[in-house]
Design an enzyme around this catalytic site. Structure first.
Site, PDB file in Angstrom:
ATOM      1  N   ASP A  32      -8.489  -8.721  -2.024  1.00 25.73           N
ATOM      2  CA  ASP A  32      -7.692  -7.685  -2.603  1.00 25.73           C
ATOM      3  C   ASP A  32      -8.287  -6.702  -3.518  1.00 25.73           C
ATOM      4  O   ASP A  32      -8.809  -7.332  -4.586  1.00 25.73           O
ATOM      5  CB  ASP A  32      -6.469  -8.197  -3.259  1.00 25.73           C
ATOM      6  CG  ASP A  32      -5.225  -7.115  -3.243  1.00 25.73           C
ATOM      7  OD1 ASP A  32      -4.403  -7.260  -2.590  1.00 25.73           O
ATOM      8  OD2 ASP A  32      -5.206  -6.197  -4.113  1.00 25.73           O
ATOM      9  N   ASN A  88       4.839  -9.119   2.119  1.00 29.97           N
ATOM     10  CA  ASN A  88       6.160  -7.964   1.947  1.00 29.97           C
ATOM     11  C   ASN A  88       6.344  -7.012   3.115  1.00 29.97           C
ATOM     12  O   ASN A  88       5.339  -6.656   3.870  1.00 29.97           O
ATOM     13  CB  ASN A  88       5.560  -7.155   0.773  1.00 29.97           C
ATOM     14  CG  ASN A  88       5.318  -7.898  -0.562  1.00 29.97           C
ATOM     15  OD1 ASN A  88       5.969  -9.027  -0.876  1.00 29.97           O
ATOM     16  ND2 ASN A  88       4.413  -7.408  -1.204  1.00 29.97           N
ATOM     17  N   HIS A 101      -0.052  -7.338   6.399  1.00 27.79           N
ATOM     18  CA  HIS A 101      -1.067  -8.329   5.812  1.00 27.79           C
ATOM     19  C   HIS A 101      -0.220  -9.287   5.280  1.00 27.79           C
ATOM     20  O   HIS A 101       0.851  -9.333   4.369  1.00 27.79           O
ATOM     21  CB  HIS A 101      -1.820  -7.327   4.626  1.00 27.79           C
ATOM     22  CG  HIS A 101      -0.923  -6.781   3.975  1.00 27.79           C
ATOM     23  ND1 HIS A 101      -0.402  -5.491   4.175  1.00 27.79           N
ATOM     24  CD2 HIS A 101      -0.361  -6.783   2.393  1.00 27.79           C
ATOM     25  CE1 HIS A 101       0.346  -4.718   3.095  1.00 27.79           C
ATOM     26  NE2 HIS A 101       0.272  -5.884   2.020  1.00 27.79           N
ATOM     27  N   HIS A 103      -0.595 -11.861   1.840  1.00 24.86           N
ATOM     28  CA  HIS A 103      -1.515 -12.171   0.654  1.00 24.86           C
ATOM     29  C   HIS A 103      -1.590 -13.539   0.611  1.00 24.86           C
ATOM     30  O   HIS A 103      -0.623 -14.550   0.587  1.00 24.86           O
ATOM     31  CB  HIS A 103      -0.643 -11.435  -0.452  1.00 24.86           C
ATOM     32  CG  HIS A 103      -0.441 -10.150  -0.810  1.00 24.86           C
ATOM     33  ND1 HIS A 103      -1.124  -9.572  -1.767  1.00 24.86           N
ATOM     34  CD2 HIS A 103       0.842  -9.651  -0.068  1.00 24.86           C
ATOM     35  CE1 HIS A 103      -0.584  -8.072  -1.482  1.00 24.86           C
ATOM     36  NE2 HIS A 103       0.682  -8.186  -0.606  1.00 24.86           N
TER      37      HIS A 103
HETATM   38  P1  5GP Z   1       1.657  -4.638  -0.590  1.00 18.65           P
HETATM   39  O1  5GP Z   1       2.189  -4.357  -1.790  1.00 18.65           O
HETATM   40  O2  5GP Z   1       1.784  -3.722   0.680  1.00 18.65           O
HETATM   41  O3  5GP Z   1       2.118  -6.011  -0.050  1.00 18.65           O
HETATM   42  O4  5GP Z   1       0.087  -4.971  -0.713  1.00 18.65           O
HETATM   43  C1  5GP Z   1      -1.018  -4.208  -0.670  1.00 18.65           C
HETATM   44  C2  5GP Z   1      -2.117  -4.744  -1.301  1.00 18.65           C
HETATM   45  O5  5GP Z   1      -3.326  -3.958  -0.793  1.00 18.65           O
HETATM   46  C3  5GP Z   1      -2.044  -4.582  -2.997  1.00 18.65           C
HETATM   47  O6  5GP Z   1      -2.366  -5.945  -3.382  1.00 18.65           O
HETATM   48  C4  5GP Z   1      -3.351  -3.888  -3.273  1.00 18.65           C
HETATM   49  O7  5GP Z   1      -4.140  -4.329  -4.332  1.00 18.65           O
HETATM   50  C5  5GP Z   1      -4.155  -3.809  -2.042  1.00 18.65           C
HETATM   51  N1  5GP Z   1      -5.054  -2.877  -1.486  1.00 18.65           N
HETATM   52  C6  5GP Z   1      -4.637  -1.488  -1.522  1.00 18.65           C
HETATM   53  N2  5GP Z   1      -5.614  -0.697  -1.122  1.00 18.65           N
HETATM   54  C7  5GP Z   1      -6.685  -1.620  -0.740  1.00 18.65           C
HETATM   55  C8  5GP Z   1      -7.996  -1.210  -0.447  1.00 18.65           C
HETATM   56  O8  5GP Z   1      -8.339  -0.071   0.038  1.00 18.65           O
HETATM   57  N3  5GP Z   1      -8.883  -2.298  -0.381  1.00 18.65           N
HETATM   58  C9  5GP Z   1      -8.415  -3.609  -0.750  1.00 18.65           C
HETATM   59  N4  5GP Z   1      -9.276  -4.455  -0.600  1.00 18.65           N
HETATM   60  N5  5GP Z   1      -7.274  -3.770  -1.287  1.00 18.65           N
HETATM   61  C10 5GP Z   1      -6.344  -2.875  -1.277  1.00 18.65           C
END
Ligand code: 5GP
Ligand code: ZN
Length: 136
Positions: A32, A88, A101, A103
């Site tokens: 991440d 999420n 995804h 985490h």
């Molecule tokens: P969500 O809030 O949708 O569960 O998590 C999205 C996650 O994706 C966040 O932890 C954020 O830091 C990560 N993220 C967003 N854009 C990118 C990206 O371009 N590359 C990577 N490696 N992580 C990303």
């Protein structure tokens, strides 16, 4: 199916580079970019599913198997003492990227993170009613 406007489709399929921890025909596991802790990783299916509801059951099973394998490796290599799996679904639940995804968040002593909720309180009747709403 891929979604041409989806950043995780592009990352999962290698069009945008990422720090990849694992890859096979169906999944990529990446670091991440905004990690909660050292080693925070994301399991991405290569196909586009917006969330858990869209994910086929078989793929959901594969995600958990992969999470288990990665978790064992991360514990061994990073020396984390705990690990949270967080997934999420929907704006309201904190989802910001609408490509499914999982985490994987390694946990360390005094890592300064807190993942949790305020426990509520319910009566026996309320519990019963909720149970019946879900399975009745
Ligand atoms: P969500 O809030 O949708 O569960 O998590 C999205 C996650 O994706 C966040 O932890 C954020 O830091 C990560 N993220 C967003 N854009 C990118 C990206 O371009 N590359 C990577 N490696 N992580 C990303
Ligand atoms: Zn996607």
């Amino acid at each position: 199916m891929k979604d041409t406007n989806c950043i995780f489709c592009k990352i999962a399929n290698g069009e945008i580079p990422s720090k990849t921890l694992y890859e096979d025909d169906n999944f990529r596991v990446i670091l991440d970019l905004g990690p909660a802790t050292k080693g925070h990783a994301l399991i991405l299916p290569k196909e586009h599913y917006a969330n858990l509801h869209e994910l086929p059951e078989e793929t959901a099973g594969e995600v958990m198997k992969l999470a288990k394998r990665m978790a064992d490796r991360m514990k061994e290599r990073l020396g984390c003492e705990g690990l949270n799996l967080v997934q999420n679904n929907g704006d309201l639940a904190g989802q910001t990227v609408f490509h499914f995804h999982m985490h994987m968040i390694p946990r360390y002593q005094a890592d300064g993170q807190k993942i949790g909720w305020r426990p509520g309180e319910l009566t026996e009747e309320e519990l019963e009613e909720i149970k019946n709403t879900i399975v009745g």
